[in-house]
Design a protein around this motif. Structure first.
Motif, PDB file in Angstrom:
ATOM      1  N   TRP A 121       0.814  -1.231   0.000  1.00 51.36           N
ATOM      2  CA  TRP A 121       0.000   0.000   0.000  1.00 51.36           C
ATOM      3  C   TRP A 121       0.836   1.264   0.000  1.00 51.36           C
ATOM      4  N   LYS A 122       2.058   1.162  -0.475  1.00 51.86           N
ATOM      5  CA  LYS A 122       2.927   2.340  -0.424  1.00 51.86           C
ATOM      6  C   LYS A 122       2.420   3.465  -1.310  1.00 51.86           C
ATOM      7  N   GLY A 123       1.792   3.130  -2.404  1.00 47.89           N
ATOM      8  CA  GLY A 123       1.328   4.165  -3.334  1.00 47.89           C
ATOM      9  C   GLY A 123       1.496   3.634  -4.734  1.00 47.89           C
ATOM     10  N   PRO A 124       0.892   4.308  -5.707  1.00 47.61           N
ATOM     11  CA  PRO A 124       0.917   3.747  -7.069  1.00 47.61           C
ATOM     12  C   PRO A 124       2.322   3.693  -7.635  1.00 47.61           C
ATOM     13  N   VAL A 125       2.513   2.698  -8.458  1.00 50.05           N
ATOM     14  CA  VAL A 125       3.809   2.511  -9.072  1.00 50.05           C
ATOM     15  C   VAL A 125       3.960   3.535 -10.187  1.00 50.05           C
ATOM     16  N   ASN A 126       5.180   3.797 -10.565  1.00 47.91           N
ATOM     17  CA  ASN A 126       5.408   4.756 -11.636  1.00 47.91           C
ATOM     18  C   ASN A 126       4.762   4.313 -12.919  1.00 47.91           C
ATOM     19  N   ARG A 127       4.262   5.260 -13.675  1.00 50.38           N
ATOM     20  CA  ARG A 127       3.536   4.925 -14.895  1.00 50.38           C
ATOM     21  C   ARG A 127       4.431   4.224 -15.914  1.00 50.38           C
ATOM     22  N   LEU A 128       5.693   4.461 -15.813  1.00 44.85           N
ATOM     23  CA  LEU A 128       6.594   3.870 -16.805  1.00 44.85           C
ATOM     24  C   LEU A 128       6.931   2.434 -16.447  1.00 44.85           C
ATOM     25  N   GLY A 129       6.369   1.955 -15.368  1.00 46.08           N
ATOM     26  CA  GLY A 129       6.595   0.560 -15.040  1.00 46.08           C
ATOM     27  C   GLY A 129       7.871   0.386 -14.271  1.00 46.08           C
ATOM     28  N   TYR A 130       8.603  -0.624 -14.633  1.00 44.20           N
ATOM     29  CA  TYR A 130       9.865  -0.891 -13.960  1.00 44.20           C
ATOM     30  C   TYR A 130      10.761   0.323 -14.081  1.00 44.20           C
ATOM     31  N   ILE A 131      11.270   0.781 -12.991  1.00 41.09           N
ATOM     32  CA  ILE A 131      12.218   1.872 -13.055  1.00 41.09           C
ATOM     33  C   ILE A 131      13.581   1.246 -13.302  1.00 41.09           C
ATOM     34  N   TYR A 167      -3.166   5.234   1.415  1.00 40.65           N
ATOM     35  CA  TYR A 167      -1.820   4.704   1.216  1.00 40.65           C
ATOM     36  C   TYR A 167      -1.097   4.722   2.539  1.00 40.65           C
ATOM     37  N   ARG A 168      -0.294   3.723   2.784  1.00 42.75           N
ATOM     38  CA  ARG A 168       0.388   3.650   4.061  1.00 42.75           C
ATOM     39  C   ARG A 168       1.611   2.761   3.917  1.00 42.75           C
ATOM     40  N   GLU A 169       2.426   2.822   4.880  1.00 37.57           N
ATOM     41  CA  GLU A 169       3.673   2.052   4.840  1.00 37.57           C
ATOM     42  C   GLU A 169       3.406   0.644   5.349  1.00 37.57           C
ATOM     43  N   SER A 170       2.616  -0.122   4.614  1.00 35.84           N
ATOM     44  CA  SER A 170       2.356  -1.470   5.111  1.00 35.84           C
ATOM     45  C   SER A 170       1.950  -2.385   3.955  1.00 35.84           C
ATOM     46  N   PHE A 171       2.104  -3.659   4.233  1.00 31.67           N
ATOM     47  CA  PHE A 171       1.579  -4.677   3.320  1.00 31.67           C
ATOM     48  C   PHE A 171       0.296  -5.219   3.903  1.00 31.67           C
ATOM     49  N   GLU A 172      -0.616  -5.546   3.021  1.00 30.88           N
ATOM     50  CA  GLU A 172      -1.810  -6.228   3.462  1.00 30.88           C
ATOM     51  C   GLU A 172      -1.747  -7.641   2.890  1.00 30.88           C
ATOM     52  N   VAL A 173      -1.687  -8.608   3.762  1.00 31.60           N
ATOM     53  CA  VAL A 173      -1.680  -9.989   3.282  1.00 31.60           C
ATOM     54  C   VAL A 173      -3.118 -10.460   3.224  1.00 31.60           C
ATOM     55  N   VAL A 174      -3.481 -10.999   2.052  1.00 36.24           N
ATOM     56  CA  VAL A 174      -4.880 -11.322   1.796  1.00 36.24           C
ATOM     57  C   VAL A 174      -5.009 -12.835   1.653  1.00 36.24           C
ATOM     58  N   TYR A 175      -5.929 -13.397   2.375  1.00 36.30           N
ATOM     59  CA  TYR A 175      -6.207 -14.825   2.283  1.00 36.30           C
ATOM     60  C   TYR A 175      -7.632 -15.007   1.812  1.00 36.30           C
ATOM     61  N   LEU A 176      -7.854 -16.054   1.045  1.00 33.33           N
ATOM     62  CA  LEU A 176      -9.221 -16.423   0.681  1.00 33.33           C
ATOM     63  C   LEU A 176      -9.385 -17.883   1.053  1.00 33.33           C
ATOM     64  N   ALA A 177     -10.334 -18.159   1.914  1.00 38.14           N
ATOM     65  CA  ALA A 177     -10.537 -19.543   2.353  1.00 38.14           C
ATOM     66  C   ALA A 177     -11.969 -19.950   2.063  1.00 38.14           C
ATOM     67  N   SER A 178     -12.149 -21.245   1.787  1.00 42.86           N
ATOM     68  CA  SER A 178     -13.478 -21.733   1.446  1.00 42.86           C
ATOM     69  C   SER A 178     -13.847 -22.886   2.353  1.00 42.86           C
ATOM     70  N   ALA A 179     -15.145 -22.954   2.635  1.00 36.45           N
ATOM     71  CA  ALA A 179     -15.692 -24.170   3.221  1.00 36.45           C
ATOM     72  C   ALA A 179     -16.456 -24.838   2.098  1.00 36.45           C
ATOM     73  N   LEU A 180     -15.812 -25.815   1.469  1.00 35.79           N
ATOM     74  CA  LEU A 180     -16.398 -26.376   0.247  1.00 35.79           C
ATOM     75  C   LEU A 180     -17.734 -27.044   0.551  1.00 35.79           C
ATOM     76  N   SER A 181     -17.810 -27.701   1.696  1.00 40.26           N
ATOM     77  CA  SER A 181     -19.038 -28.438   1.981  1.00 40.26           C
ATOM     78  C   SER A 181     -20.197 -27.483   2.218  1.00 40.26           C
ATOM     79  N   ARG A 182     -19.911 -26.275   2.703  1.00 41.64           N
ATOM     80  CA  ARG A 182     -20.988 -25.341   3.000  1.00 41.64           C
ATOM     81  C   ARG A 182     -21.140 -24.273   1.930  1.00 41.64           C
ATOM     82  N   ARG A 186       5.751  -2.304   6.627  1.00 40.05           N
ATOM     83  CA  ARG A 186       6.693  -2.549   5.534  1.00 40.05           C
ATOM     84  C   ARG A 186       8.106  -2.815   6.039  1.00 40.05           C
ATOM     85  N   ASN A 187       8.445  -2.205   7.156  1.00 38.08           N
ATOM     86  CA  ASN A 187       9.838  -2.363   7.586  1.00 38.08           C
ATOM     87  C   ASN A 187      10.078  -3.691   8.291  1.00 38.08           C
ATOM     88  N   SER A 188       9.057  -4.327   8.834  1.00 38.27           N
ATOM     89  CA  SER A 188       9.266  -5.673   9.404  1.00 38.27           C
ATOM     90  C   SER A 188       8.085  -6.555   9.024  1.00 38.27           C
TER      91      SER A 188
END
Lengths: 190, 381, 469
Positions: A62-72, A100-115, A127-129
């Motif tokens: 979530w640091k902020g948008p990447v540069n429009r030119l892509g890979y710097i 925007y903030r100095e952090s990562f958001e780890v996203v999980y998606l879990a399913s209960a297949l039977s339900r 971001r720093n740790s």
């Protein structure tokens, strides 16, 4: 939405310190847990509520948008400027309503297949740790997906049996999906 | 990608006979790793002690690339993941983006998407059928499968001009409507194709040698399959009837009546035969959808030339021919996705190998790897 | 504007396609000319540069009653095009060709007769000539032996050429394709020759990790026995290069030496896949030698000789005047021996379903992964020479060698019958290859030791019963 509310109350009943995330991922109930509680929460989800299928593990920088030119690759892309001139690359303007903030958001998606239920779970790490417990012991599928997140974003999963790079070559420095990634020239450039 | 791991510590061997373990590099250039997959195999004679699939040789960073491309351009990127079933990649990205942008897709466009995806599933499973035969050593089924696959590709060529990377399904609908004779051709193909399925069974499915090689190896029990996060035919072969087309119907799958093909014990043969039977179900779906196809627009309203969806997050997933293909899209209001993540079924299915190969023979590596049906473009993205 | 543009593009596209496709005579395009599709607005958009096209009737590609051909594509959809194979001109033409070839061969055989008659004439003539020139008897016999060696060697060298071409054609037709069609004119008959020339011209690469001498010697050790083993083979009455009394033993002994070459190739290549392939080959070939040899023992018991000519002559004649006295027609014993010998022969030649030493999808190419050019083609040659040898042995042991299947068919000479039977068995070899998947290495061994070998032992007992009848 009522289905979401039902699911939320059901989960909340067994795991009280839980809240909905501000940004709901479009069709699913999205929950927010503390990074250190991830393993405990998923153990609860899996054992008590039957969420035995982990769809996805990923992370967002979530640091902020990447540069429009892509890979710097070159801070000064204009060849007609003298060396040492002011870098031409400008950071893309940040959108006003996004937290925007100095952090990562780890996203999980879990399913209960039977339900027939799916639930998104988010955990935020600074971001720093960027450390959080690994789910590889609970879900074997987390093994490679966490390796991928580690490789591309540099989030470290504690307790992972084999946390090493998986997609990028050994000589790539850094973690390419981080928004501030700068590509180091290597033998395959030019 | 990693460097060669050190050979595993010597397993217990009889003291009077000293045996050495051998490290075999299967791939990245190998005829049956289906692309640039590398497998580090530690073998004792022909028996596998340790297996480590090593991926990343085809990594093109499409998730990173998507962060600087507009949504329309990202559809083009999707074609390159699972290049055997590009239509489905197009579809899943468009579904996620439409969820972000709140675009309604017209009914006919949904029908066309369904038809194209099912045709693509047939083409993809035919490729699997052929190459799996080659993996096991039977060369002839390959050309029979390609005979029919060629006809499907001709149909695709008629509708969008491309035979491989279609870019046919676009945001809000599809690229363009069907040409006039297409439906007739499609039905003609289906009529031609139905008896071919029987032919495939005669050729390969029930060949005793083939059964002998595939029915006993690579068994994945139900709970393991779920725990490994397998999806698609690999999961269904283990007896879990998880099919996104039924679980969370998208496009026009609600209209069609079809069965979820489920195997018994998750052996290689079950995985193989699930796919062969799925082709018959695909034929059923296509026939039903084509019969109730109504004229109408194929492009939804409100798709901007440079879409800038409001900040938000969306996840869409479909039943691709490899499994549960999902897209996690984050928008921050900019002209390109803030973050795109592909839940690539091939990648997740492939992780299974490191456990399921141990104890098998070198020849079984190919049988198991082939039955998982990976496409390296999707594994590495 | 955009609408008209699109129309223009569409129409021009149709035009170009229409003119690019080959006209098919006899089918005229129905009434509407190509340019008439254009709307008036489109015609107005490009005015004087191109006047309205005259209403010429462009030929349209034949659509086969609306089926079979895709719009905008010159490709035909397979199988939909012809209601049955005999409606297809090329199929009928092929059938005529085949019938013509068979008739030609029969005519040739009938007109040539037994080659041994001509050979005896030549022998007498040459011996008389040499005797007149006062050449010592030993030299004369030596010269004649050299002639026989040259003839047999060429037969052995040319048979693989033909077999390879034949295999490619047969596999192609089994797989709904055509195979080689260009080189040489008639169905690519010279393709193998061209390939052979190409292989000879190729650079001889030997990997740095290879054991140079072993790597060099392996193909020679593998290929030389393939030629040597043909010495006592019976090609027709009187057509045997060396009519030795231990012919069967000699053939099995010499052809068994090839495995040394293959193991050398696996070891010397310095490649792990090759090593695995070589080891597999060693295990497989040595194992399958046993049932292969034991399955022939009943035959030898009944004949009482290891001489191939004697085995052939034993099978001449007919029961009840029409059932040939071939070994395959001996109840129980003959069929079991035939099947075991055929299976073991396929395994000996490393062909699918027993091609695990060179399993392409597992071991890349097994023991010959690291071979190129002429060294590779020596392995290739050895494989096909052994196919030929095995077919010849099956024909001699079980199918009566040069004996005609029915009494009245004896107007055709023995060599023709021999080669016909050999060809039939060789066809079976090719047929197996393109039909079956590959065995797994341990199942292959199980099949040999637990099935073939016990049955071949039992079959010796069955054969022994005949001795007491």
């Amino acid at each position: 939405m009522t289905a979401h509310e039902d699911l939320f109350t059901e989960i909340k009943a067994g795991y009280p310190k839980l809240e909905k995330d501000r940004a709901q991922v479009e069709p699913y109930l999205t929950l927010k847990v503390l990074a250190k509680d991830v393993a405990a929460f998923f153990a609860f989800l899996k054992d008590t509520l039957g969420f035995d299928y982990l769809d996805m593990v990923t992370a967002v920088d979530w640091k902020g948008p990447v540069n429009r030119l892509g890979y710097i690759t070159e801070p000064n892309p204009n060849p007609f400027l003298p060396d040492g001139a002011t870098p031409q690359v400008q950071q893309a303007p940040a959108a006003p309503n996004v937290a925007y903030r100095e952090s990562f958001e780890v996203v999980y998606l879990a399913s209960a297949l039977s339900r027939g239920r799916k639930v998104m779970v988010k955990a935020e790490v600074p971001r720093n740790s960027p450390n959080l417990p690994s789910l590889a012991g609970l879900y074997k599928t987390a093994d490679w997906q966490e390796r991928e997140v580690y490789d591309l974003l540099g989030v470290t999963f504690d307790g992972h049996p084999n946390l090493k790079k998986i997609l990028t070559p050994d000589f790539i420095q850094g973690h390419p999906l981080r928004k501030d990634y700068v590509h180091q020239k290597d033998r395959y450039d030019d | 990608m990693t460097t060669n791991p050190a050979p595993a510590p010597a397993a217990t061997a009889a003291p009077e006979m000293k045996t050495d373990q051998m490290f075999i590099n299967m791939g990245p250039q190998h005829p049956s790793t289906h692309g640039v997959l590398r497998m580090g195999l530690t073998v004792e004679g022909e028996k596998i002690v340790r297996a480590e699939p090593d991926v990343g040789y085809l990594h093109r960073g499409s998730e990173k690339l998507s962060e600087v491309r507009g949504y329309h351009h990202c559809v083009v990127l999707t074609d390159r993941w699972d290049y055997i079933s590009s239509m489905m990649n197009n579809l899943v990205f468009c579904m996620a983006a439409e969820r972000l942008m709140k675009i309604e897709v017209p009914e006919r466009a949904d029908d066309l998407r369904t038809v194209m995806c099912e045709f693509n599933r047939i083409a993809s499973h035919l490729l699997f059928f052929g190459t799996y035969g080659i993996d096991i050593g039977a060369f002839t089924p390959f050309l029979y499968a390609f005979r029919e696959r060629e006809m499907v590709l001709d149909l695709f060529e008629m509708v969008c001009g491309a035979r491989m990377t279609f870019n046919y399904i676009r945001l809000g609908g599809v690229m363009k409507d069907l040409p006039d004779p297409w439906c007739g051709k499609a039905k003609e193909f289906l009529e031609h194709f139905k008896p071919r399925l029987k032919e495939y069974d005669d050729l390969l499915s029930f060949n005793p040698i083939f059964l002998d090689r595939t029915q006993t190896v690579g068994k994945v029990p139900k709970d393991q399959a779920v725990n490994w996060g397998l999806s698609g035919p690999n999961l269904r072969a283990s007896g879990v009837g998880y099919d996104v087309r039924k679980f969370a119907p998208y496009a026009s799958y609600r209209k069609a009546d079809f069965e979820v093909v489920v195997g018994k014990d998750g052996s290689c043969w079950d995985r193989y035969y699930c796919r062969v039977r799925e082709m018959a179900q695909s034929v059923r779906i296509i026939e039903q959808i084509l019969d109730q196809l109504k004229p109408g627009p194929v492009q939804g309203r409100g798709v901007a030339k440079v879409p800038k969806p409001p900040p938000g997050e969306a996840y869409a997933h479909i039943e691709s021919s490899r499994g549960d293909l999902g897209i996690y899209l984050v928008s921050d209001g900019g002209f390109s996705p803030y973050r795109m993540h592909v839940r690539a079924p091939s990648f997740i299915n492939l992780a299974l190998l490191q456990e399921s190969l141990v104890g098998l023979k070198v020849a079984d590596v190919i049988a198991v790897l082939g039955s998982i049906d990976i496409v390296l473009g999707e594994v590495d993205r | 504007m955009s609408e008209t543009n699109r129309e223009n593009v569409k129409n021009s596209g149709e035009d170009s396609q229409g003119s690019a496709q080959a006209p098919v005579p006899g089918v005229a395009k129905p009434s509407i000319p190509a340019a008439a599709h254009a709307k008036p607005a489109a015609a107005a958009a490009r005015p004087a540069a191109k006047p309205a096209a005259p209403a010429e009737v462009l030929p349209e590609p034949r659509l086969n009653n609306g089926r079979g051909r895709l719009l905008g594509s010159a490709r035909l959809w397979p199988t939909e095009v012809w209601p049955n194979p005999w409606a297809r001109p090329s199929f009928v033409r092929g059938a005529y060709w085949l019938a013509g070839i068979v008739a030609g061969v029969l005519l040739l055989g009938w007109s040539v007769g037994e080659i041994s008659v001509w050979a005896n004439l030549a022998y007498d003539w040459a011996m008389n000539l040499l005797r007149l020139r006062q050449v010592p008897e030993l030299w004369a016999q030596g010269a004649w032996s050299a002639v026989k060696v040259v003839v047999v060697f060429h037969l052995v060298a040319l048979a693989p050429l033909f077999l390879v071409w034949w295999e490619r054609k047969i596999s192609a037709h089994m797989q709904s394709r055509l195979g080689p069609m260009y080189v040489g004119g008639f169905h690519g008959w010279a393709q193998t020759i061209a390939d052979g020339i190409k292989l000879m011209l190729k650079e001889d690469v030997s990997p740095r990790a290879a054991d140079a001498w072993i790597h060099l010697l392996a193909p020679i050790v593998a290929a030389a026995p393939a030629v040597l083993a043909f010495a006592p083979v019976y090609f027709g009455s009187g057509l045997t290069a060396a009519d030795i009394d231990i012919g069967v033993l000699y053939i099995f002994a010499v052809s068994g030496m090839t495995v040394i070459g293959i193991v050398m190739a696996g070891w010397g290549s310095g490649n792990k896949f090759s090593l695995l392939g070589g080891l597999r080959a060693g295990a497989q070939l040595v194992s399958y030698e046993l049932p292969r040899t034991f399955s022939v023992i009943p035959v030898i018991l009944l004949v009482g000789s290891l001489n191939l000519t004697a085995i052939n002559d034993f099978q001449s004649g007919y029961w009840l005047g029409f059932i040939p006295r071939w070994f395959i027609f001996y109840p129980v014993m003959g069929q079991i021996a035939f099947v075991i010998f055929l299976i073991a022969s396929v395994a000996e030649t490393n062909r699918i379903p027993f091609d695990i030493p060179e399993a392409e999808s597992e071991l890349v190419a097994g023991f010959h992964t690291e071979y190129s050019g002429m060294k590779f083609s020596l392995f290739f040659f050895a494989e096909y020479a052994y196919v030929f040898l095995s077919s010849a042995l099956v024909a001699t042991f079980f199918l009566g060698g040069g004996n005609a299947p029915l009494p009245f068919l004896r107007i055709w000479p023995s060599w023709l019958w021999f080669f016909a039977k050999t060809g039939l068995i060789a066809f079976c070899f090719l047929w197996f290859r393109w039909t079956f998947p590959r065995f797994r290495v341990d199942r292959l061994m199980d099949f040999n030791w637990k099935f073939l070998l016990p049955w071949s032992f039992a079959n010796i007992a069955f054969g022994a019963v005949y001795l007491f009848l």
